[in-house]
Design a protein around this motif. Sequence first.
Motif, PDB file in Angstrom:
ATOM      1  N   THR A 108       0.849  -1.182   0.000  1.00  0.00           N
ATOM      2  CA  THR A 108       0.000   0.000   0.000  1.00  0.00           C
ATOM      3  C   THR A 108       0.888   1.237   0.000  1.00  0.00           C
ATOM      4  O   THR A 108       2.022   1.212   0.472  1.00  0.00           O
ATOM      5  CB  THR A 108      -0.939   0.039   1.215  1.00  0.00           C
ATOM      6  N   GLY A 109       0.365   2.318  -0.549  1.00  0.00           N
ATOM      7  CA  GLY A 109       1.203   3.506  -0.700  1.00  0.00           C
ATOM      8  C   GLY A 109       2.391   3.229  -1.600  1.00  0.00           C
ATOM      9  O   GLY A 109       3.462   3.819  -1.440  1.00  0.00           O
ATOM     10  N   GLY A 110       2.191   2.341  -2.566  1.00  0.00           N
ATOM     11  CA  GLY A 110       3.304   1.834  -3.359  1.00  0.00           C
ATOM     12  C   GLY A 110       3.720   2.685  -4.533  1.00  0.00           C
ATOM     13  O   GLY A 110       4.638   2.311  -5.267  1.00  0.00           O
ATOM     14  N   GLY A 111       3.097   3.831  -4.728  1.00  0.00           N
ATOM     15  CA  GLY A 111       3.439   4.654  -5.885  1.00  0.00           C
ATOM     16  C   GLY A 111       4.564   5.633  -5.665  1.00  0.00           C
ATOM     17  O   GLY A 111       5.171   6.106  -6.630  1.00  0.00           O
ATOM     18  N   THR A 112       4.863   5.928  -4.409  1.00  0.00           N
ATOM     19  CA  THR A 112       5.882   6.929  -4.113  1.00  0.00           C
ATOM     20  C   THR A 112       6.646   6.557  -2.840  1.00  0.00           C
ATOM     21  O   THR A 112       6.232   5.675  -2.087  1.00  0.00           O
ATOM     22  CB  THR A 112       5.259   8.327  -3.905  1.00  0.00           C
ATOM     23  N   GLY A 113       7.758   7.246  -2.617  1.00  0.00           N
ATOM     24  CA  GLY A 113       8.461   7.183  -1.352  1.00  0.00           C
ATOM     25  C   GLY A 113       8.887   5.797  -0.919  1.00  0.00           C
ATOM     26  O   GLY A 113       9.387   4.990  -1.713  1.00  0.00           O
ATOM     27  N   ILE A 114       8.677   5.526   0.359  1.00  0.00           N
ATOM     28  CA  ILE A 114       9.087   4.242   0.922  1.00  0.00           C
ATOM     29  C   ILE A 114       8.347   3.090   0.261  1.00  0.00           C
ATOM     30  O   ILE A 114       8.939   2.053  -0.038  1.00  0.00           O
ATOM     31  CB  ILE A 114       8.864   4.246   2.446  1.00  0.00           C
ATOM     32  N   GLY A 115       7.058   3.261   0.010  1.00  0.00           N
ATOM     33  CA  GLY A 115       6.287   2.192  -0.624  1.00  0.00           C
ATOM     34  C   GLY A 115       6.847   1.806  -1.977  1.00  0.00           C
ATOM     35  O   GLY A 115       6.971   0.620  -2.303  1.00  0.00           O
ATOM     36  N   LEU A 116       7.212   2.786  -2.780  1.00  0.00           N
ATOM     37  CA  LEU A 116       7.787   2.520  -4.098  1.00  0.00           C
ATOM     38  C   LEU A 116       9.129   1.817  -3.963  1.00  0.00           C
ATOM     39  O   LEU A 116       9.419   0.866  -4.706  1.00  0.00           O
ATOM     40  CB  LEU A 116       7.937   3.825  -4.867  1.00  0.00           C
ATOM     41  N   ALA A 117       9.964   2.272  -3.022  1.00  0.00           N
ATOM     42  CA  ALA A 117      11.271   1.635  -2.821  1.00  0.00           C
ATOM     43  C   ALA A 117      11.101   0.186  -2.378  1.00  0.00           C
ATOM     44  O   ALA A 117      11.854  -0.701  -2.811  1.00  0.00           O
ATOM     45  CB  ALA A 117      12.076   2.419  -1.788  1.00  0.00           C
ATOM     46  N   VAL A 118      10.114  -0.082  -1.531  1.00  0.00           N
ATOM     47  CA  VAL A 118       9.844  -1.456  -1.088  1.00  0.00           C
ATOM     48  C   VAL A 118       9.376  -2.307  -2.258  1.00  0.00           C
ATOM     49  O   VAL A 118       9.822  -3.450  -2.437  1.00  0.00           O
ATOM     50  CB  VAL A 118       8.805  -1.457   0.045  1.00  0.00           C
ATOM     51  N   ALA A 119       8.468  -1.770  -3.068  1.00  0.00           N
ATOM     52  CA  ALA A 119       7.975  -2.516  -4.226  1.00  0.00           C
ATOM     53  C   ALA A 119       9.113  -2.888  -5.163  1.00  0.00           C
ATOM     54  O   ALA A 119       9.198  -4.030  -5.647  1.00  0.00           O
ATOM     55  CB  ALA A 119       6.926  -1.696  -4.965  1.00  0.00           C
ATOM     56  N   ALA A 120      10.002  -1.940  -5.420  1.00  0.00           N
ATOM     57  CA  ALA A 120      11.135  -2.198  -6.313  1.00  0.00           C
ATOM     58  C   ALA A 120      12.057  -3.259  -5.728  1.00  0.00           C
ATOM     59  O   ALA A 120      12.536  -4.152  -6.444  1.00  0.00           O
ATOM     60  CB  ALA A 120      11.906  -0.900  -6.568  1.00  0.00           C
ATOM     61  N   ALA A 121      12.306  -3.192  -4.416  1.00  0.00           N
ATOM     62  CA  ALA A 121      13.179  -4.180  -3.772  1.00  0.00           C
ATOM     63  C   ALA A 121      12.560  -5.570  -3.803  1.00  0.00           C
ATOM     64  O   ALA A 121      13.255  -6.565  -4.043  1.00  0.00           O
ATOM     65  CB  ALA A 121      13.468  -3.746  -2.337  1.00  0.00           C
ATOM     66  N   LEU A 122      11.273  -5.647  -3.567  1.00  0.00           N
ATOM     67  CA  LEU A 122      10.587  -6.940  -3.619  1.00  0.00           C
ATOM     68  C   LEU A 122      10.611  -7.522  -5.030  1.00  0.00           C
ATOM     69  O   LEU A 122      10.802  -8.730  -5.215  1.00  0.00           O
ATOM     70  CB  LEU A 122       9.140  -6.782  -3.149  1.00  0.00           C
ATOM     71  N   THR A 123      10.409  -6.665  -6.012  1.00  0.00           N
ATOM     72  CA  THR A 123      10.449  -7.125  -7.401  1.00  0.00           C
ATOM     73  C   THR A 123      11.820  -7.683  -7.740  1.00  0.00           C
ATOM     74  O   THR A 123      11.942  -8.744  -8.360  1.00  0.00           O
ATOM     75  CB  THR A 123      10.074  -5.975  -8.350  1.00  0.00           C
ATOM     76  N   ARG A 124      12.873  -6.980  -7.323  1.00  0.00           N
ATOM     77  CA  ARG A 124      14.235  -7.470  -7.569  1.00  0.00           C
ATOM     78  C   ARG A 124      14.484  -8.798  -6.848  1.00  0.00           C
ATOM     79  O   ARG A 124      15.267  -9.626  -7.327  1.00  0.00           O
ATOM     80  CB  ARG A 124      15.263  -6.429  -7.116  1.00  0.00           C
ATOM     81  N   ALA A 125      13.806  -9.001  -5.726  1.00  0.00           N
ATOM     82  CA  ALA A 125      13.976 -10.243  -4.961  1.00  0.00           C
ATOM     83  C   ALA A 125      13.150 -11.385  -5.524  1.00  0.00           C
ATOM     84  O   ALA A 125      13.202 -12.506  -4.997  1.00  0.00           O
ATOM     85  CB  ALA A 125      13.616 -10.014  -3.500  1.00  0.00           C
ATOM     86  N   GLY A 126      12.366 -11.116  -6.574  1.00  0.00           N
ATOM     87  CA  GLY A 126      11.627 -12.183  -7.238  1.00  0.00           C
ATOM     88  C   GLY A 126      10.168 -12.291  -6.890  1.00  0.00           C
ATOM     89  O   GLY A 126       9.478 -13.204  -7.362  1.00  0.00           O
ATOM     90  N   ALA A 127       9.647 -11.356  -6.072  1.00  0.00           N
ATOM     91  CA  ALA A 127       8.222 -11.391  -5.741  1.00  0.00           C
ATOM     92  C   ALA A 127       7.405 -10.814  -6.897  1.00  0.00           C
ATOM     93  O   ALA A 127       7.907 -10.028  -7.707  1.00  0.00           O
ATOM     94  CB  ALA A 127       7.961 -10.597  -4.470  1.00  0.00           C
ATOM     95  N   ARG A 128       6.152 -11.208  -6.945  1.00  0.00           N
ATOM     96  CA  ARG A 128       5.213 -10.623  -7.902  1.00  0.00           C
ATOM     97  C   ARG A 128       4.427  -9.548  -7.154  1.00  0.00           C
ATOM     98  O   ARG A 128       3.570  -9.859  -6.326  1.00  0.00           O
ATOM     99  CB  ARG A 128       4.284 -11.675  -8.498  1.00  0.00           C
TER     100      ARG A 128
END
Length: 248
Positions: A12-32
């Motif tokens: 949640t809050g995944g479009g900017t800031g910490i949420g976006l950074a978390v989404a990018a890190a999870l994607t790099r780690a192989g999560a969908r």
Amino acid sequence: MDGISGRQAIVTGGGTGIGLAVAAALTRAGARVTVAGRREAPLRAAVEAGHAAGFEVADVTEPGAFAAALARAGHPAILVNAAGAAESAPFLRSDDALWDRMLRVNLLGAAAATRAALPAMLEAGWGRVVNVASTASLRGYPYVTAYAAAKHGLLGLTRSLALEVATRGVTVNAVCPGFTETDIVAESVSRIIAKTGRTEAEARAELARHNPQGRLVQPEEVASAVLFLLGNAAVNGRALAVDGGEVP
């Protein structure tokens, strides 16, 4: 990363800031990863940049909105509650409307999102919930009483729910960032400039001084802490400060 790759995740809050950074890190780690938030444009941009696989426009403060988003996106094994907002006012000028806004987005929204995501995690016998709290959940700050109270509540939710699900394969933890280079801090800088007449550099320095390292935390540093909590099954009910040593 072991335990994360191949998992369905929602931020949640995944479009900017910490949420976006978390989404990018999870994607790099192989999560969908599905990013969720109120505004379509930054969510779509996150997907187009390759930081997430999909997005859902959903306001966590609206009853049922997140549950409907899950029905469309699929129930996640990983939930990161990064949606948040901060408003400042002296306590005697903080009216009921301000308190309602702070509680809804910072506490009740996370509770509603978790309530929607948790049943599938329990049924699967595996799940991870990470709440993005704040150093304001560990200490007080002047002029943000409602925000700090809501973040203290979020930490109480984290610790209590962690005990409820401790034997069910699900962990619930929190990260507690200090002042971080996000839109929320940019808004704080603007308020300091407007109220005090300080320059932008002086306003930013006022916030950075809370960090013993003398700087603002970066969103990617918070994301790294989130990944640590997701990858360690024995870590449960914890509040991990990411603050350069501000909170003892």
